[in-house]
Design a protein around this motif. Structure first.
Motif: not given
Length: 107
Positions: A52-67
């Motif tokens: 993020g820049v300034g007050d923008e959030p950090v974004e993360v995108a993942v493929v998750a394993r079930l459980g």
């Protein structure tokens, strides 16, 4: 003044490594339409992390394993990001889910 490109690259990679280290993360992903990406001038990109820049959030995108319940995983991934960056807002996107890793058979 923004940090130098090498610092941005190191930070994006450190966040990516912290998120990818979670056992419930199969892999990082660029998110819908490849928008969750840190572009590194002359060096490609880090998919799955957008600082993020300034007050923008950090974004993360993942493929998750079930459980693990996804809200719990989102909280744990946000904590991993904050372990690298300190107290920042974090948005987590689950691009997909895959089966959990099978346990090794007992001998």
């Amino acid at each position: 003044m923004p940090p130098p490109p090498d610092a941005v690259a190191a930070t994006a990679r450190a966040v990516a490594d912290a998120v990818a280290a979670h056992p419930a993360v199969a892999r990082l992903d660029g998110g819908p339409w490849g928008t969750v990406t840190s572009h590194l001038p002359g060096r490609g990109r880090v998919d799955g992390v957008r600082l993020g820049v300034g007050d923008e959030p950090v974004e993360v995108a993942v493929v998750a394993r079930l459980g693990l319940p996804l809200p719990q995983l989102a909280d744990e991934l946000a904590a991993a990001v904050r372990g690298v960056l300190g107290p920042v807002p974090v948005d987590v996107t689950f691009s997909d889910v895959v089966p959990a890793l099978a346990a090794a058979p007992a001998l």
